[in-house]
Motif scaffolding. Structure first.
Motif, PDB file in Angstrom:
ATOM      1  N   LYS A 177     -55.150  49.535  -7.739  1.00 15.11           N
ATOM      2  CA  LYS A 177     -55.927  48.324  -7.973  1.00 15.11           C
ATOM      3  C   LYS A 177     -56.168  48.232  -9.479  1.00 15.11           C
ATOM      4  O   LYS A 177     -56.743  49.153 -10.074  1.00 15.11           O
ATOM      5  N   ILE A 178     -55.688  47.144 -10.067  1.00 11.98           N
ATOM      6  CA  ILE A 178     -55.686  47.008 -11.530  1.00 11.98           C
ATOM      7  C   ILE A 178     -56.547  45.823 -11.946  1.00 11.98           C
ATOM      8  O   ILE A 178     -56.488  44.752 -11.336  1.00 11.98           O
ATOM      9  N   LEU A 179     -57.342  46.032 -12.991  1.00 10.81           N
ATOM     10  CA  LEU A 179     -58.187  44.969 -13.541  1.00 10.81           C
ATOM     11  C   LEU A 179     -57.573  44.445 -14.834  1.00 10.81           C
ATOM     12  O   LEU A 179     -57.108  45.232 -15.668  1.00 10.81           O
ATOM     13  N   MET A 180     -57.561  43.109 -14.992  1.00 17.92           N
ATOM     14  CA  MET A 180     -57.149  42.488 -16.258  1.00 17.92           C
ATOM     15  C   MET A 180     -58.347  41.766 -16.839  1.00 17.92           C
ATOM     16  O   MET A 180     -58.964  40.941 -16.159  1.00 17.92           O
TER      17      MET A 180
ATOM     18  N   HIS B 192     -48.664  46.709  -6.617  1.00 19.39           N
ATOM     19  CA  HIS B 192     -50.066  46.899  -7.007  1.00 19.39           C
ATOM     20  C   HIS B 192     -50.856  45.613  -6.794  1.00 19.39           C
ATOM     21  O   HIS B 192     -50.281  44.529  -6.740  1.00 19.39           O
ATOM     22  N   SER B 193     -52.180  45.730  -6.704  1.00 21.14           N
ATOM     23  CA  SER B 193     -52.999  44.514  -6.680  1.00 21.14           C
ATOM     24  C   SER B 193     -53.619  44.361  -8.065  1.00 21.14           C
ATOM     25  O   SER B 193     -53.969  45.359  -8.714  1.00 21.14           O
ATOM     26  N   VAL B 194     -53.693  43.127  -8.531  1.00 19.96           N
ATOM     27  CA  VAL B 194     -54.191  42.847  -9.879  1.00 19.96           C
ATOM     28  C   VAL B 194     -55.281  41.776  -9.795  1.00 19.96           C
ATOM     29  O   VAL B 194     -55.048  40.701  -9.244  1.00 19.96           O
ATOM     30  N   ASP B 195     -56.448  42.090 -10.331  1.00 23.25           N
ATOM     31  CA  ASP B 195     -57.544  41.121 -10.414  1.00 23.25           C
ATOM     32  C   ASP B 195     -57.703  40.692 -11.865  1.00 23.25           C
ATOM     33  O   ASP B 195     -57.971  41.531 -12.738  1.00 23.25           O
ATOM     34  N   ALA B 196     -57.511  39.402 -12.124  1.00 21.25           N
ATOM     35  CA  ALA B 196     -57.705  38.855 -13.472  1.00 21.25           C
ATOM     36  C   ALA B 196     -59.075  38.203 -13.525  1.00 21.25           C
ATOM     37  O   ALA B 196     -59.363  37.301 -12.732  1.00 21.25           O
ATOM     38  N   VAL B 197     -59.918  38.691 -14.437  1.00 18.55           N
ATOM     39  CA  VAL B 197     -61.281  38.167 -14.554  1.00 18.55           C
ATOM     40  C   VAL B 197     -61.581  37.726 -15.977  1.00 18.55           C
ATOM     41  O   VAL B 197     -61.023  38.253 -16.936  1.00 18.55           O
ATOM     42  N   CYS B 198     -62.500  36.763 -16.080  1.00 23.91           N
ATOM     43  CA  CYS B 198     -62.936  36.232 -17.363  1.00 23.91           C
ATOM     44  C   CYS B 198     -64.460  36.148 -17.341  1.00 23.91           C
ATOM     45  O   CYS B 198     -65.023  35.649 -16.359  1.00 23.91           O
TER      46      CYS B 198
END
Length: 195
Positions: free
Chosen positions: A5-8, A31-37
């Motif tokens: 689980k990867i955070l951007m 992989h799973s990727v969460d893009a946050v702002c």
């Protein structure tokens, strides 16, 4: 392969390729990727800056890129559930690093020795979080003074190469994606079979 689980960490005017390519490529290999702002929610858009072009001026010019739809909400993050961090470049790192929560999140990954991939101006966030002490790294050449002031050692590599130091993989620009992502996948323990 164990899916990670990867955070951007991103923001408006992140570099188009540097968010789009890793976001898609890391999911492609499972992989799973969460893009946050900061201050934005899942389903909201951020603008990207693209075509950092060299047109004879003293620095690059910038054109509007695609809009990118965030798939996770910054305020709801459970940081301990993530295995790794990706910091794309562009203009976003310059101002998201001014948010204490962004600095705090970045430090959590470093303190846990989890893989961190930063590219181009993404190094500005690592410098602001004081995470470059005694680290060899690269980034966009204009970030070299910040890297060195932050106690890191800026390595001048060709634009398509990456530098690995422990849990940190860095690259100068999106031309390095093949190398940068390959090195990041090694840190994640992801094996890609070549036939």
């Amino acid at each position: 392969m164990t899916a990670k689980k990867i955070l951007m960490l991103v923001g408006d005017y992140v570099e188009d390729y540097e968010i789009m390519v890793p976001f898609q490529a890391l999911q492609m290999v499972g992989h799973s990727v969460d893009a946050v702002c900061p201050d934005k929610k899942a389903g909201e858009k951020i603008r990207t800056a693209a075509v950092h072009d060299f047109e004879g001026d003293q620095t690059y010019s910038e054109k509007p890129g695609h809009n990118f739809i965030l798939n996770a909400t910054f305020a709801e993050l459970e940081i301990q559930t993530y295995d790794a961090l990706v910091i794309p470049g562009g203009r976003a790192p310059e101002y998201i690093r001014c948010k204490s929560k962004v600095i705090e999140i970045t430090r959590v990954f470093a303190q846990a020795d989890k893989p961190i991939a930063a590219i181009c101006h993404g190094l500005q966030l690592l410098a602001a979080a004081d995470l470059l002490q005694n680290k060899k790294c690269t980034g966009y050449p204009a970030c070299a003074p910040e890297i060195n002031i932050a106690g890191g050692t800026y390595i001048d590599v060709p634009v398509d190469q990456a530098v690995v130091d422990g849990n940190l993989v860095t690259a100068p620009a999106w031309s390095a994606h093949p190398q940068w992502l390959a090195e990041f996948l090694k840190l994640l323990g992801t094996r890609v079979e070549h036939h």
